[in-house]
Write an enzyme that holds these catalytic residues in place. Structure first.
Site, PDB file in Angstrom:
ATOM      1  CG  ASP A 292      -1.657   1.273   1.423  1.00 38.88           C
ATOM      2  OD1 ASP A 292      -2.360   1.662   0.482  1.00 38.88           O
ATOM      3  OD2 ASP A 292      -1.537   1.890   2.496  1.00 38.88           O
TER       4      ASP A 292
ATOM      5  CG  ASP B  24      -4.405  -1.097   3.103  1.00 40.36           C
ATOM      6  OD1 ASP B  24      -4.636  -0.832   1.921  1.00 40.36           O
ATOM      7  OD2 ASP B  24      -3.742  -0.354   3.852  1.00 40.36           O
TER       8      ASP B  24
ATOM      9  CG  ASP C  99      -1.174   2.331   7.281  1.00 35.69           C
ATOM     10  OD1 ASP C  99      -1.786   2.379   6.188  1.00 35.69           O
ATOM     11  OD2 ASP C  99      -0.757   3.341   7.867  1.00 35.69           O
TER      12      ASP C  99
END
Length: 654
Positions: free
Chosen positions: A338, A531, A527
């Site tokens: 990410d 996600d 995080d």
């Protein structure tokens, strides 16, 4: 003896998860029963050493029955109902064989250690499912709905498609919808992962869970309160975790052919031997064959390595939640990352100031900082921080979705987006900054364009080195982000990442991670709540732990206690080493079974000799497995600043 086991993961729906409360361990039968089994077994050993053999036998039987209660019914149910063979069945058969031959103490030890291993694995999986509660908390319990020109507060679950919601500053959007009137900025980090709020105006789509940061909005619901983007995330996480639960552990994969083979062999030895010789002798040999094929060393080969390696990993900031996760971590060949908050610092900073003719950079930044001190927008916070010491602004007004203005030293200063203020002669430079991944705001003074300021959420300094290290380890890297493609590609180029997927919603991330996982073992690191589905669906999900969302941390298999991305290659090296040790133990364990079986069949070795060989093998396997507890100096003590643990980095900087 011990056990490495695969365990079935029960699936639950989101409502059950939301109502579920975590029980303390002493109120959890799944843990209490194995512990009581161990207490009974330990008591039996003490009584036996004291010469109280009858009392010791009673204690051993108690420990055996308590331990067996936790896995024997399941093993039999899998055999007769699901037609599934596993290591639990072979351990059950071995325990029965040991009892028949009079080795109740051995059977009790086997039952205790196997039951406690399963209990700890189940506990870890239960914890992983708890993160769904954090997702559901994003939906407000009530929402304000406009009906008959009046505002009415209703439960969020009663919102229907077509209802018009009144969303005030600071409130969360209760369901997906379209802005009908009003302008504002929405914090969509929970949905897209983007750290910079999104400006919305009439006809723009908004998502459930987004936070309204500025003006009042009227939003027409396009999804029911019980069926929106957040409930979709919950469903995706549940589905991914259920599918992951079906992936067999190493020991179970080996046990599938081993269990029927040993059973058939024992029957053949007993039946054919009885037809050709003394039935009592051959039936006894058949039972010895069962004990010889007992996966004692095989059962302990995996867990002793896993426990040692997981304990060592925590010392350099990596928390691995289960043995299954550790096994998979050692085989990772692709990493999906990410962007916001993982590759970047999640802290927007001023990265460029461009002054128009007749103005200078310092003036432009100072004027902008003077008025932005009165705004809570993340871009405003970045500009205010960069222009510390700026003069005070008076008569400050903020227009949601456009910008902010005020009087500074008698001059009227306005700061806003290029959608509101014409970039004029700076248009080309603004486009260049945006192509570099920067978000631009323009500054005017008394109606004249004074300059442009670029703000960007910068990459963590260690990212390029980490990407190079991963590639040298044979691990491919992909970037997944909800941010716009231009920003994503600009940052990916700096990081050295060639594969970029931008403008993704949670379901899009989950879909791409699933595709990558089908091609090769893939880890996903992130995080944010957005996600969570991708983390749950990856071969291994890795969460950044210091400021990561509860949903991300709980949906992941591995969590970092800090934000040092250098832990990624370090954790992969550690897991690969542990996996190699694990494989050594498995090969040794299978070799011992292969050697013992013919010796037991021919009568060369009796029961006592077979048990002795197993015990020696267990000592060797344990000693080898404990090597996984040592992190090599190249990984820990001699780690570079980019790969050192967070604690080591802090100590070095101090």
């Amino acid at each position: 003896m011990s056990a490495a086991c695969g365990c079935d993961e029960p699936t639950t729906n989101a409502g059950e998860e939301a109502e579920e409360t975590e029980r303390p361990w002493w109120r959890d039968p799944g843990l209490v029963v194995p512990i009581l089994s161990g207490v009974a077994f330990g008591t039996g050993l003490v009584l036996e050493w004291s010469g109280l053999h009858v009392a010791a036998l009673v204690a051993f039987w108690a420990g055996l029955l308590l331990g067996a209660y936790t896995f024997v019914p399941g093993a039999l149910r899998n055999l007769f109902v699901k037609r599934k063979l596993g290591i639990a069945l072979l351990m059950t058969i071995s325990a029965v064989g040991a009892v028949i031959l009079g080795y109740v103490e051995e059977a009790a030890a086997l039952a205790f250690l196997y039951s406690i291993a399963e209990a700890l694995e189940d506990k870890a999986m239960d914890r992983a499912r708890g993160g769904l509660r954090a997702l559901l908390k994003l939906v407000p319990e009530t929402a304000t709905v406009l009906r008959d020109d009046a505002s009415v507060e209703v439960p969020a679950k009663e919102i229907a498609v077509g209802d018009v919601l009144l969303v005030r500053p600071g409130e969360r959007v209760a369901t997906d919808g379209t802005v009908r009137s009003g302008r504002s900025s929405l914090d969509t980090s929970a949905i897209t992962g983007e750290s910079i709020p999104v400006e919305v105006a009439p006809d723009d789509a908004v998502s459930a869970g987004a936070i309204n940061t500025a003006g009042v909005l009227e939003v027409e619901a396009t999804a029911a309160g019980t069926d929106n983007s957040l409930t979709t995330i919950v469903e995706l996480v549940e589905q991914a975790q259920a599918e992951k639960g079906e992936r067999a552990r190493i020991a179970d994969r080996i046990a599938r052919p081993l269990v029927p083979g040993v059973m058939v062999l024992a029957v053949l030895v007993g039946v054919l031997g009885s037809l050709l010789g003394d039935p009592e002798t051959w039936i006894t040999r058949a039972l010895v064959v069962l004990v010889a094929a007992s996966p004692c060393a095989l059962a302990i080969a995996v867990p002793v390595t896993v426990v040692s390696a997981i304990g060592a990993a925590t010392k350099f900031g990596v928390v691995i939640k289960s043995g299954a996760a550790f096994e998979r971590l050692g085989g990772i060949r692709h990493l999906a990352v990410d962007k916001t908050g993982t590759l970047t610092c999640n802290r927007p900073e001023v990265t460029a100031v461009v002054a128009a003719d007749c103005f200078d950079d310092a003036q432009v930044l100072a004027w902008a900082a003077a008025v932005e001190q009165h705004s809570t927008h993340p871009l405003a916070a970045a500009i205010a921080a960069a222009g510390q010491g700026a003069p005070a602004a008076q008569e400050v007004t903020e227009e949601a979705g456009h910008g902010i203005g005020g009087t500074v030293d008698g001059l009227r200063v306005s700061v806003g987006s290029p959608r509101w203020i014409d970039a004029g002669p700076l248009k080309a430079r603004v486009e260049d900054l945006e192509a570099e991944g920067q978000t631009c705001v323009l500054v005017t003074v008394d109606g004249r364009l004074a300059g442009a300021i670029g703000v960007r959420d910068e990459l963590r300094p260690e990212v390029p080195d980490v990407v190079r290290t991963l590639k040298s380890q044979g691990v491919e890297v992909s970037m997944l982000t909800g941010d716009n493609a231009r920003t994503a590609h600009a940052l990916a180029q700096i990081a050295g990442i060639g594969d970029v997927h931008a403008e993704l919603r949670p379901e899009g991330k989950a879909r791409i991670v699933a595709q990558l996982s089908e091609q090769s073992p893939t880890a996903m690191i992130g995080d944010g709540i957005n996600d969570a589905p991708a983390l749950a669906g990856a071969t291994v999900g890795i969460a950044m732990g210091a400021t990561g969302s509860d949903a991300a941390i709980e949906s992941a298999d591995v969590a970092f206690t800090g934000h040092d991305l250098g832990l990624i290659p370090q954790a992969l090296r550690h897991a690969r080493r542990g996996r190699a040790i694990m494989n050594q133990n498995i090969v040794l364990s299978l070799a011992i079974i292969t050697v013992l079986l013919p010796l037991a069949i021919t009568g060369v070795l009796g029961l006592a000799a077979v048990v002795l060989v197993h015990e020696v093998a267990e000592v060797i396997v344990i000693a080898n497995g404990l090597r996984a507890a040592r992190a090599r100096k190249s990984q820990a003590a001699a780690a570079s600043p980019e790969t050192a643990s967070p604690a080591a980095v802090r100590a070095d900087r101090a």
